[in-house]
Design an enzyme around this catalytic site. Structure first.
Site, PDB file in Angstrom:
ATOM      1  N   ARG A  39       0.843  -1.207   0.000  1.00  0.00           N
ATOM      2  CA  ARG A  39       0.000   0.000   0.000  1.00  0.00           C
ATOM      3  C   ARG A  39       0.872   1.250   0.000  1.00  0.00           C
ATOM      4  NH1 ARG A  39      -1.809   1.205   4.821  1.00  0.00           N
ATOM      5  NH2 ARG A  39      -2.555  -0.887   5.269  1.00  0.00           N
TER       6      ARG A  39
ATOM      7  N   TYR B  66     -16.209  17.322 -14.356  1.00  0.00           N
ATOM      8  CA  TYR B  66     -16.567  15.908 -14.236  1.00  0.00           C
ATOM      9  C   TYR B  66     -17.579  15.724 -13.099  1.00  0.00           C
ATOM     10  CZ  TYR B  66     -16.170  10.899 -13.728  1.00  0.00           C
ATOM     11  OH  TYR B  66     -16.457   9.570 -13.638  1.00  0.00           O
TER      12      TYR B  66
ATOM     13  N   ASP C  80      -7.232  19.811 -13.208  1.00  0.00           N
ATOM     14  CA  ASP C  80      -7.528  18.473 -13.715  1.00  0.00           C
ATOM     15  C   ASP C  80      -7.170  18.500 -15.209  1.00  0.00           C
ATOM     16  OD1 ASP C  80      -8.700  16.177 -14.813  1.00  0.00           O
ATOM     17  OD2 ASP C  80     -10.323  16.148 -13.345  1.00  0.00           O
TER      18      ASP C  80
ATOM     19  N   LYS D 244      -8.269   7.571 -18.690  1.00  0.00           N
ATOM     20  CA  LYS D 244      -8.608   8.169 -19.970  1.00  0.00           C
ATOM     21  C   LYS D 244      -7.407   8.108 -20.926  1.00  0.00           C
ATOM     22  CE  LYS D 244     -12.268   8.752 -17.545  1.00  0.00           C
ATOM     23  NZ  LYS D 244     -12.628   9.975 -16.855  1.00  0.00           N
TER      24      LYS D 244
HETATM   25  C1  LIG Z   1     -13.038  10.307 -15.540  1.00  0.00           C
HETATM   26  C2  LIG Z   1     -12.646  11.580 -14.962  1.00  0.00           C
HETATM   27  C3  LIG Z   1     -12.366  11.700 -13.596  1.00  0.00           C
HETATM   28  C4  LIG Z   1     -12.508  10.527 -12.638  1.00  0.00           C
HETATM   29  O1  LIG Z   1     -11.569   9.531 -12.914  1.00  0.00           O
HETATM   30  P1  LIG Z   1     -11.842   7.957 -12.666  1.00  0.00           P
HETATM   31  O2  LIG Z   1     -10.578   7.348 -13.137  1.00  0.00           O
HETATM   32  O3  LIG Z   1     -13.040   7.582 -13.464  1.00  0.00           O
HETATM   33  O4  LIG Z   1     -12.065   7.778 -11.208  1.00  0.00           O
HETATM   34  C5  LIG Z   1     -11.951  12.923 -13.122  1.00  0.00           C
HETATM   35  N1  LIG Z   1     -11.832  13.995 -13.945  1.00  0.00           N
HETATM   36  C6  LIG Z   1     -12.100  13.915 -15.246  1.00  0.00           C
HETATM   37  C7  LIG Z   1     -11.950  15.118 -16.110  1.00  0.00           C
HETATM   38  C8  LIG Z   1     -12.524  12.717 -15.811  1.00  0.00           C
HETATM   39  O5  LIG Z   1     -12.809  12.649 -17.114  1.00  0.00           O
END
Ligand SMILES: *Cc1c(COP(=O)(O)O)cnc(C)c1O
Length: 404
Positions: free
Chosen positions: A66, A118, A190, A215
């Protein structure tokens, strides 16, 4: 070291070399281009939950999974290199990263957040952290005056997504950094939509970058992951403690999948970008389409800003159809394009934000942001763009037949 000694000692794995490589090469080779023990070119998957201590009071650097794992550590170092920070931390999902990150702050702190972001981030902040005593202001961060107006004495951070999700509004990262730094707060960006291939927020003054590695970074719709990249020593200590205490750490195999994905991030992003331009331009000329949101259009309201702070537009294209009844017909009739949540993979996906990614956002706020019952969002993949267009064309033809 002089040239002769350098040649005699031979190539050293890692040794900071990747930090000096151009982005395309750094992605392929990572922080440690080969395993020093075996010469393995692909980072080994250290599928071990725990690590033997050589003696009392000594450690190999790894104790318990962890807390740290060599495969994950290689990915974390590589993320720091490609996102231009000093430190990288890998989590089991983007939400795991964001939830860990928010623990840098305390009850009573105020955080300003992009309203058009998001939906999962909205849900996490609103359904949980708000109840723990954090406060949030949801605003259009692409307007610096609104950001300034939202500042309070207890404001500690500004959390932005740019381009925003799904309306593709662009926030000026340098201006946002200046505003929040003036209050002694942190700018968190982000950077999921553009990836470090097209945008490096830390170079523009962002203190912290977060990613859903699910992504573009992973890129193949086969792994969930999340990242924090930053450069502050004190925050690093706290974030490591959060990661160790909370346990949303990325597994060794999933870390390896992301490392594998990263190697082709550059060529994938270029193809997503060129395909998205073709698809966006085509969509724009359709009768049944009212408006297309895409930062690569020269008449996008923030086109100049987008060109200034990013090196590309990425693969995301949102659009309004004129008739809300077309949404259902399109989603039922697409065959190459998959109706599925998520983005950033090699396959083209279509999302209905109202019912999917943004369903957690209250109606009034969602509508104010532009997420209505006529909005569809495409994550344009790396297929032949003519096949993507042909699929959309066939679905739009079905709308004509069914809804006219
Ligand atoms: C998908 C997404 C998230 C969350 O990520 P996960 O891997 O699905 O937990 C956060 N910010 C953006 C812009 C996203 O597209």
């Amino acid at each position: 070291m002089n040239e002769k000694d350098r040649c005699k000692s031979g190539a050293q794995p890692g040794a900071g070399r990747a930090g000096r490589l151009s982005p395309a090469s750094a992605l392929v080779h990572g922080a440690t281009p080969f395993d020093p023990l075996t010469g393995a070119v692909s980072t080994p998957i250290f599928q071990s939950a725990t690590f033997r201590h050589p003696a009392l009071g000594s450690s190999t650097g790894y104790d318990y999974g962890r807390v740290g794992n060599p495969t994950r550590a290689e990915l974390e170092k590589t993320m720091a290199i490609i996102e231009h920070g000093r430190y990288g931390l890998a989590f089991s999902s983007g939400m795991g990263a964001i939830s860990s990150l928010v623990k840098l702050f305390s009850p009573g702190d105020h955080i300003i957040v992009s309203e058009d972001l998001y939906g999962g981030t909205y849900r996490l902040f609103n359904d949980f952290y708000r109840l723990y005593g954090y406060s949030f202001s949801w605003i259009d961060t692409s307007d610096p005056d609104l950001v300034k107006k939202a500042l309070r004495p207890e404001t500690r951070a500004l959390f932005i997504e740019t381009p925003s999700n799904p309306m593709m509004k662009v926030t000026d990262i340098e201006t946002a950094a200046d505003i929040i730094h003036g209050k002694g707060g942190l700018l968190i960006t982000d950077n999921t939509f553009l990836s470090p291939w097209f945008q490096n927020p830390i170079d523009l003054g962002s203190d912290i970058v977060v990613h859903s590695g699910t992504k573009y970074l992973g890129g193949h719709n086969d792994v969930l992951s999340g990242f924090i990249v930053h450069s502050d020593g004190a925050n690093e200590e706290t974030l490591r403690n959060i990661q160790k205490s909370e346990g949303a750490s990325l597994s060794p195999f999933d870390a390896w999948l992301v490392l594998r994905g990263l190697k082709t991030l550059g060529i994938r992003m270029e193809k997503h970008d060129s395909n998205a331009l073709i698809v966006a331009q085509w969509l724009r000329g359709r009768d049944r389409v009212e408006k297309v949101f895409y930062t690569g259009f020269e008449d996008h309201p923030q086109y100049a800003l987008s060109r200034k702070q990013s090196r590309g537009s990425g693969g995301m294209v949102s659009f309004y159809v004129k008739n809300p009844a077309d949404v259902e017909v399109i989603l039922r009739n697409l065959s190459l394009i998959l109706f599925a949540e998520s983005l950033g993979g090699v396959e083209t996906l279509i999302t209905y934000p109202l019912a999917q990614t943004h369903s957690a956002i209250p109606e009034a706020m969602r509508l104010a942001a532009g997420v209505n019952d006529r909005l569809l969002r495409l994550s344009v993949g790396i297929e032949d763009p003519l096949d993507i267009i042909a699929d959309l064309d066939a679905a739009l033809l079905c709308c004509k037949e069914e809804n006219e």
